[in-house]
Design a protein around this motif. Structure first.
Motif, mmCIF file in Angstrom:
data_model
loop_
_atom_site.group_PDB
_atom_site.id
_atom_site.type_symbol
_atom_site.label_atom_id
_atom_site.label_comp_id
_atom_site.label_asym_id
_atom_site.label_seq_id
_atom_site.Cartn_x
_atom_site.Cartn_y
_atom_site.Cartn_z
ATOM 1 N N LEU A 85 0.829 -1.217 0.000
ATOM 2 C CA LEU A 85 0.000 0.000 0.000
ATOM 3 C C LEU A 85 0.856 1.256 0.000
ATOM 4 C CD1 LEU A 85 -2.817 -0.747 2.620
ATOM 5 C CD2 LEU A 85 -3.027 -0.691 0.138
ATOM 6 N N PRO A 86 0.532 2.212 -0.863
ATOM 7 C CA PRO A 86 1.167 3.530 -0.751
ATOM 8 C C PRO A 86 0.843 4.133 0.619
ATOM 9 C CG PRO A 86 -0.085 3.321 -2.807
ATOM 10 C CD PRO A 86 -0.429 2.137 -1.963
ATOM 11 N N GLU A 87 1.744 4.931 1.154
ATOM 12 C CA GLU A 87 1.532 5.467 2.500
ATOM 13 C C GLU A 87 0.219 6.232 2.598
ATOM 14 O OE1 GLU A 87 3.741 8.177 5.938
ATOM 15 O OE2 GLU A 87 4.706 7.859 3.992
ATOM 16 N N ALA A 88 -0.137 6.981 1.558
ATOM 17 C CA ALA A 88 -1.354 7.789 1.595
ATOM 18 C C ALA A 88 -2.613 6.943 1.614
ATOM 19 C CB ALA A 88 -1.388 8.732 0.395
ATOM 20 N N ALA A 89 -2.490 5.647 1.293
ATOM 21 C CA ALA A 89 -3.662 4.772 1.244
ATOM 22 C C ALA A 89 -3.780 3.874 2.470
ATOM 23 C CB ALA A 89 -3.602 3.898 -0.009
ATOM 24 N N ARG A 90 -2.882 4.058 3.443
ATOM 25 C CA ARG A 90 -2.945 3.223 4.643
ATOM 26 C C ARG A 90 -3.954 3.815 5.623
ATOM 27 N NH1 ARG A 90 3.578 3.152 5.054
ATOM 28 N NH2 ARG A 90 3.898 2.374 2.916
ATOM 29 N N PHE A 91 -4.663 2.938 6.274
ATOM 30 C CA PHE A 91 -5.761 3.375 7.137
ATOM 31 C C PHE A 91 -5.258 4.275 8.257
ATOM 32 C CE2 PHE A 91 -9.526 3.069 9.758
ATOM 33 C CZ PHE A 91 -10.543 2.909 8.826
ATOM 34 N N ASP A 92 -4.111 3.947 8.849
ATOM 35 C CA ASP A 92 -3.601 4.750 9.954
ATOM 36 C C ASP A 92 -3.194 6.141 9.490
ATOM 37 O OD1 ASP A 92 -1.728 3.166 8.539
ATOM 38 O OD2 ASP A 92 -0.185 3.571 10.021
ATOM 39 N N THR A 93 -2.730 6.259 8.242
ATOM 40 C CA THR A 93 -2.397 7.582 7.697
ATOM 41 C C THR A 93 -3.651 8.441 7.604
ATOM 42 O OG1 THR A 93 -0.562 6.654 6.408
ATOM 43 C CG2 THR A 93 -1.427 8.808 5.719
ATOM 44 N N LEU A 94 -4.726 7.862 7.119
ATOM 45 C CA LEU A 94 -5.988 8.594 6.997
ATOM 46 C C LEU A 94 -6.540 8.975 8.365
ATOM 47 C CD1 LEU A 94 -7.451 6.352 4.185
ATOM 48 C CD2 LEU A 94 -6.885 8.767 3.939
ATOM 49 N N LEU A 95 -6.354 8.105 9.349
ATOM 50 C CA LEU A 95 -6.827 8.416 10.706
ATOM 51 C C LEU A 95 -6.086 9.602 11.312
ATOM 52 C CD1 LEU A 95 -7.250 4.879 12.332
ATOM 53 C CD2 LEU A 95 -9.044 6.585 12.048
ATOM 54 N N ARG A 96 -4.842 9.804 10.895
ATOM 55 C CA ARG A 96 -4.043 10.894 11.464
ATOM 56 C C ARG A 96 -4.335 12.251 10.834
ATOM 57 N NH1 ARG A 96 0.164 6.916 11.298
ATOM 58 N NH2 ARG A 96 0.997 7.874 9.396
ATOM 59 N N MET A 97 -5.230 12.281 9.861
ATOM 60 C CA MET A 97 -5.559 13.563 9.228
ATOM 61 C C MET A 97 -6.142 14.523 10.264
ATOM 62 S SD MET A 97 -7.217 12.785 5.525
ATOM 63 C CE MET A 97 -7.387 14.561 5.295
ATOM 64 N N PRO A 98 -5.828 15.815 10.164
ATOM 65 C CA PRO A 98 -6.379 16.790 11.111
ATOM 66 C C PRO A 98 -7.905 16.774 11.075
ATOM 67 C CG PRO A 98 -4.663 17.786 9.756
ATOM 68 C CD PRO A 98 -4.953 16.448 9.162
ATOM 69 N N LYS A 99 -8.526 16.932 12.240
ATOM 70 C CA LYS A 99 -9.984 16.977 12.322
ATOM 71 C C LYS A 99 -10.501 18.115 11.457
ATOM 72 C CE LYS A 99 -13.715 16.677 15.708
ATOM 73 N NZ LYS A 99 -14.168 15.379 15.224
#
Length: 701
Positions: A85-99
């Motif tokens: 998986l590309p880093e941008a497509a990993r679930f934990d990366t998406l979870l870390r997005m600013p609220k």
């Protein structure tokens, strides 16, 4: 032993449906428009799980010197059945997005990145997340970060797909007899036909569970799935076909799946696989009527036994035997098939019976298995598993017989409404088939594995038992100053004496248990691995199993007595007011004791469980050879089948299983345990009644 594909999912599904309600309430979308985006999020969750599992395995190989220290490539992950998986497509990366960030855009870009790096998914993933509210997407991401899904294994993707089908009331699927095949049934099919090479075809593939479980079987044998097999499938629903491709991809697999009108198996053969398949496996829709007989009959090469019943409207009145004919026609001369079928089909009359007779006369019908109801997640219907083996046709001795196996009494209850086979029950069913095929060595290897596991689990129990003994001692030490204080009358005296006696008994029993386990473990390497040797070893382990049972009862009793001491001290003697009672420490110790009790009981359950699995096999087949077992299995001749109007219903041949007596039931200990519970409940009831009376007095009633 809880089914891994169901663990924690009931609680998760309740939250999942709440999200679906949010989507329905806060958008103008129909259910079929947000179904795939939600499944896309589930795909990201599972793909991320598998990515990190594969990464950990790669790092372990690197640390062990099994692979060079170089940049990772896609092949490293494919070998471990995962996507890189590309880093941008990993679930934990998406979870870390600013609220409050642009979650919809990020999710769409993640899906595009995956499609760009894994071409079989091109055009399959949802890429319309920007039309959803950002706050709603954030809540969905948090929901999909539950412990249940972070650790889930098995065909969770297909399980939740089925959940959505049920909740969204997709009547087009369920009314036509189509529903997700539970993993334990799929695994049973795989264990019998053993799809380990060549072309594997599912002409009703749904979300692709048959392919996924075939891969697990191949990988467990140490083989590379994509080097061993080629997957082909039909799925008339295009959305479901996309889900199948996604399900394959999340497991690092690829397959050719035909969708839409060209994939309606009654009328089309898009892959042109007649006579080419090594394995066919499917759960086709049951009892479908109104199939156009004229269109179906055009493809005669797939109907070697002719059409079943056709009504006045020129429709096939029940398509079950169309499917049964198709599965036979797709197999090559050595091919095997495993099929889920309605229980009605095996004894259907009239034209269906004629087709069945012709099918039986080929000699290809190999095994029939009856499955009880409640195995399907959204239907209570029973079913049968049909198995073909075309190689059997050329073996006169085998061609004349069919193995009838009634597995309706083999199950475990997962929830009130769902049953399945445990992994060991699946293996035990397969072991019966091995004996039918003359593979006694595999049968004995399974028995040996159970006994080895029983010994290992017995050794592993030492830690949890020591922890329980320690926590029990801590609680007793904390309670002792108050419990032994002189008072008259003393409601604690008898309980305290009984608790101290139970503590001594538990300690002595744990010491004896550990000593016997150590002796058996020392003797196990030298035990003979032939049938007499394994029978002797199994019988020798019965004493450990009995100790597990008795020690469990003693541990439960000691824990209950310790709890009673605390309850009586606090509720009757107001121990909280005493300097001799450290209430906070006692409460912590009580919680720790309950956790240690649960761990110890589970540790004791395991050795006994595996001894029982060995018992189940060797008591029924004491010579490691197939024999008729009343109510379970019978090797039936074609003459017997002919005498029963060509019926293939196992229950008609194997008889009724004798009622089993639970020899482990200990009435005295059970009654004693109930008495302890009942005494506590009575005291609580008295206290509650007194409180109600006081409340009425205060109200002036």
């Amino acid at each position: 032993m809880i089914a891994d594909h169901l663990t924690g999912l009931e609680q998760f599904e309740a939250g999942l449906w709440k999200i679906a309600d949010d989507l329905r309430a806060n958008s103008n979308l129909a259910s079929n428009e947000y179904f795939l985006p939600i499944m896309g999020l589930l795909f990201l969750r599972q793909a991320t799980n598998r990515y990190y599992e594969a990464l950990a395995a790669i790092e372990a190989d690197k640390a062990a010197g099994k692979r060079p220290d170089r940049p990772l490539v896609e092949a490293d992950f494919q070998r471990r059945r995962a996507l890189m998986l590309p880093e941008a497509a990993r679930f934990d990366t998406l979870l870390r997005m600013p609220k409050g960030g642009r979650v919809g855009e990020a999710l769409t870009e993640a899906m595009k990145a995956i499609e760009d790096s894994f071409l079989p998914l091109k055009g399959q993933l949802p890429k319309d997340y920007e039309r959803f509210d950002g706050g709603l997407l954030e809540r969905m991401l948090r929901l999909f970060d539950s412990e249940a899904l972070r650790t889930a294994s098995g065909d969770v993707f297909g399980r939740i797909y089925e959940y959505f089908l049920a909740e969204f009331s997709k009547q087009g699927a369920h009314d036509n007899g189509e529903f997700f095949t539970p993993p334990s049934i799929v695994q049973t099919i795989v264990n019998v036909i053993e799809p380990d090479h060549g072309i594997v075809f599912d002409p009703a593939c749904g979300s692709g569970g048959m392919f996924v479980q075939s891969s697990h079987f191949i990988e467990d044998a140490g083989q590379d799935t994509m080097r061993r097999v080629t997957f082909y499938g039909h799925e008339k629903n295009e959305t479901t076909a996309k889900l199948a491709q996604i399900n394959l991809a999340v497991h690092g697999l690829q397959g050719t799946i035909q969708a839409g009108n060209e994939a309606i198996t009654y009328y089309k053969d898009p892959h042109e696989l007649v006579g080419k398949c090594d394995f066919v496996m499917a759960n086709p829709p049951f009892n479908v009527d109104e199939v156009d007989a004229g269109l179906a009959e055009k493809d005669r090469k797939r109907l070697p036994f002719g059409l079943p019943s056709v009504n006045k409207a020129k429709k096939v009145s029940n398509a079950n035997y169309l499917w049964l004919s198709y599965f036979y026609s797709y197999l090559n001369e050595n091919g095997r098939a495993g099929v889920v079928m309605s229980s009605q089909a095996s004894s259907a009359g009239r034209d269906e019976a004629i087709v069945r007779q012709k099918l039986i006369e080929t000699g290809a019908v190999d095994v029939m298995i009856d499955i009880r109801g409640n195995f399907f997640y959204t239907r209570t219907v029973p079913c049968q598993l049909w198995f073909y083996d075309r190689a059997k046709e050329r073996d006169p001795a085998r061609a004349e017989h069919v193995l009838m196996l009634d597995a309706r009494n083999i199950y475990r209850k997962v929830t009130r409404a769902i049953y399945d086979f445990s992994p060991e029950q699946q293996k035990n069913i397969a072991a019966i088939v091995w004996l039918y095929r003359g593979q006694s060595d595999r049968f004995l290897e399974l028995v040996e594995s159970y006994l080895a596991r029983a010994v290992a689990e017995g050794e592993a129990a030492a830690g949890p038992l020591a922890a329980f003994e320690n926590e029990l001692g801590k609680l007793i030490d904390l309670a002792e100053p108050f419990a032994t204080e002189t008072r008259d009358p003393d409601p604690l005296a008898d309980i305290w004496d009984e608790l101290k006696s139970a503590q001594a008994t538990v300690s002595a029993d744990i010491e004896a248990f550990n000593a016997e386990v150590a002796a058996r473990a020392a003797a196990w390497p030298g035990a003979a691995r032939d049938n007499p040797g394994l029978n002797a070893a199994r019988e020798g382990l019965h004493s450990i199993a009995e100790r597990c049972r008795d020690l469990t009862k003693q541990i439960d009793l000691a824990a209950k007595l310790a709890g009673r001491i605390v309850d009586v001290a606090v509720k009757e003697l107001e121990a909280r007011e005493s300097v001799l009672w450290a209430n906070a420490e006692v409460n912590r110790a009580r919680r720790a004791l309950e956790g240690a009790r649960a761990d110890a009981v589970e540790a004791l359950r395991a050795p006994r469980y595996f001894v029982k699995q060995a018992d189940w096999l060797q008591e029924r087949f004491p010579d490691a050879e197939l024999r008729d077992v009343e109510g379970l299995v019978k090797r039936v001749s074609r003459a017997e089948i002919t005498a029963h109007d060509w019926s293939l219903t196992p229950g008609r041949y194997v008889g009724v299983a004798p009622e089993e007596v639970d020899e482990d039931f200990d009435f005295e200990e059970t009654l004693r345990s109930i008495h302890i519970d009942l005494k506590g409940l009575n005291e609580e009831a008295e206290a509650l009644a007194a409180q109600i009376a006081r409340n009425f007095e205060e109200l002036g009633v």
